[in-house]
Write a protein that holds these residues in place. Structure first.
Motif: not given
Length: 470
Positions: A71-75, A100-102, A106-108, A120-126
């Motif tokens: 997941a992207n880093k949000f609030e 879960l990995t936040i 800037d690194a996404w 090795k891409a994640p199964d789920i992503m935002t």
């Protein structure tokens, strides 16, 4: 402000595990007090434990699987919400565990590209709405129609369905929408200027008229985006409002901006700037409504996220703030004035556990409305639901139903808003440069002619014609 972050942010299918979606402790167990269970408010979206396997609920995965979710880093509140409900899912789904990995924004891109290259891409992503169609066309994400209960898509608002659909298939499930343009105004300053605070401007002409009356020493009448990078995305809704289309043909073969609607749009911005209604030097980026909260502006146009800012940082101002749809070119407020940015969850095109991944997405975003209501409360109701059943449930929730700002935007802005365009940013910045140039004195027609040439040159150089994925 999540929508803004998403402006500028892999094909052999290896499916060796055929998983059903139901385990003994999923979806319908428990109450809405922390386990995401069915509270009876789900409407027509189906139970969270139904699957595309003909609705079977009596089988379990043959073995335990771990599903990677980035997941992207949000609030901080959003990060905490993801962790809370992922933990709840893991507690009640013994054979599916979500890791879960936040990932900081800037690194996404670099982290995801490296993972995809290594298989090795994640199964789920935002993923933001604007990235769905290109990713679907490239096979980077899977269609969800056969992985999730069809009823969960019926629960989406019609205009939002379009955002996640490519060639008749659903490639993402939406989490939220954020209108890009909402009008905020100072009711006390309206009264002082002889204006009725119950009647905010509804046309561009009224916005200009009110802005002149509200301009005084130390306080500008209004603010709106006024630099090309901000105008590039914040004006999409007004482009639809002015001309009924964006400044490029649907097949992306040529520019389409030399019409009267776009001339009026540039003239609107030009008048605001040239007559001193808005500051000559932008006080802050468009996405930051702090100058309004600080009392430097009588009116400001910003996204729905500004409500969270006001409620967190300017609580002493809340009783003085009015909220309304952004004025329309002709006063017809059923025409779009905003685009809807926002975020979704998708399943990677090479995921080895697509059914398990989709089960988690259905649990989190398409299941018990209480889960999503929990999210919207953490955002101070500054973000909005793409699901009818969630809005119905929120109308029964004491805090949500009492929120007049949420109600107004949900009823008068979101239903008429359009999706963000998926064409390259170069198109948007070419048009927004024309707006900024006109604001600062260039002839409107000349500014549009320059944008037309820039867009057509880019289309030819990039071989963009005929590549629209939608």
């Amino acid at each position: 402000m999540q929508a803004y972050r998403g402006k500028v942010l892999t094909g052999i299918l290896a499916a060796f595990l055929m998983l059903t979606f139901v385990l003994s402790g999923c979806g319908n167990s428990g109450t809405n007090e922390g386990n995401g269970g069915n509270t009876g408010n789900q409407g027509n979206q189906g139970s969270t434990n139904e699957t595309a396997n003909n609705g079977k609920t009596d089988e379990k995965p043959a073995e335990k699987v771990t599903v990677e979710f980035w997941a992207n880093k949000f609030e901080d509140t959003t990060d905490a919400w993801f962790k809370k409900w992922t933990d709840e899912f893991n507690k009640t789904h013994e054979n599916i565990q979500i890791k879960l990995t936040i990932v900081p924004g800037d690194a996404w891109a670099q982290k995801l590209k490296a993972a995809q290259a290594a298989g090795k891409a994640p199964d789920i992503m935002t993923k933001s709405y604007s990235g769905i169609a290109p990713a679907a066309k490239n096979g980077e994400i899977k269609p969800l129609n056969d992985l999730m209960d069809p009823a969960v898509f019926d629960d989406l608002y019609d205009n939002v369905k379009e955002f996640v659909t490519v060639d008749g298939k659903y490639y993402a499930y939406p989490k939220l929408v954020e209108p890009s343009a909402v009008l905020y105004y100072r009711k006390d300053l309206f009264e002082a200027a002889g204006l009725d605070p119950a009647k905010p401007p509804v046309t561009w002409a009224e916005f200009i008229e009110y802005g002149k009356k509200l301009t005084q020493k130390g306080i500008f009448g209004a603010s709106i985006a006024q630099t090309a990078p901000d105008l590039g995305w914040s004006s999409w809704g007004l482009q639809y409002n002015a001309a009924g289309h964006l400044p490029i043909t649907a097949d992306w073969s040529k520019a389409d901006l030399m019409d009267e609607g776009y001339k009026e749009l540039l003239s609107f911005y030009k008048t605001l700037y040239q007559e001193g209604i808005i500051p000559k030097q932008q006080l802050s980026a468009y996405a930051d409504a702090a100058p309004f909260g600080q009392g430097k502006l009588a009116m400001t146009v910003s996204g729905s996220w500004a409500m969270g800012l006001f409620r967190n940082d300017y609580k002493n101002m809340l009783d003085k703030i009015g909220v309304a749809p952004m004025p329309s070119i002709d006063g017809d407020q059923t025409k779009p004035t905003a685009t809807l940015g926002g975020w979704t969850l998708v399943v990677d095109g090479k995921s080895k556990n697509p059914e398990a991944a989709a089960q988690y997405i259905q649990y989190l975003l398409a299941g018990d409305p209480a889960i999503m209501i929990d999210f919207f409360k953490t955002s101070q109701f500054s973000k909005f639901s793409p699901r009818k059943s969630v809005d119905e449930a929120m109308n029964q929730d004491p805090a949500a139903s009492a929120d007049e700002w949420r109600k107004l935007i949900a009823e008068k802005v979101i239903p008429y808003a359009k999706a963000e365009p998926v064409y390259p940013w170069d198109i948007s910045i070419a048009f927004s440069t024309a707006i900024e140039s006109a604001m600062k004195g260039e002839d409107v027609t000349k500014a549009l002619e320059k944008a037309e040439k820039t867009i057509n040159d880019y289309i030819a150089k990039s071989k963009l014609a005929g590549t629209n994925p939608q």
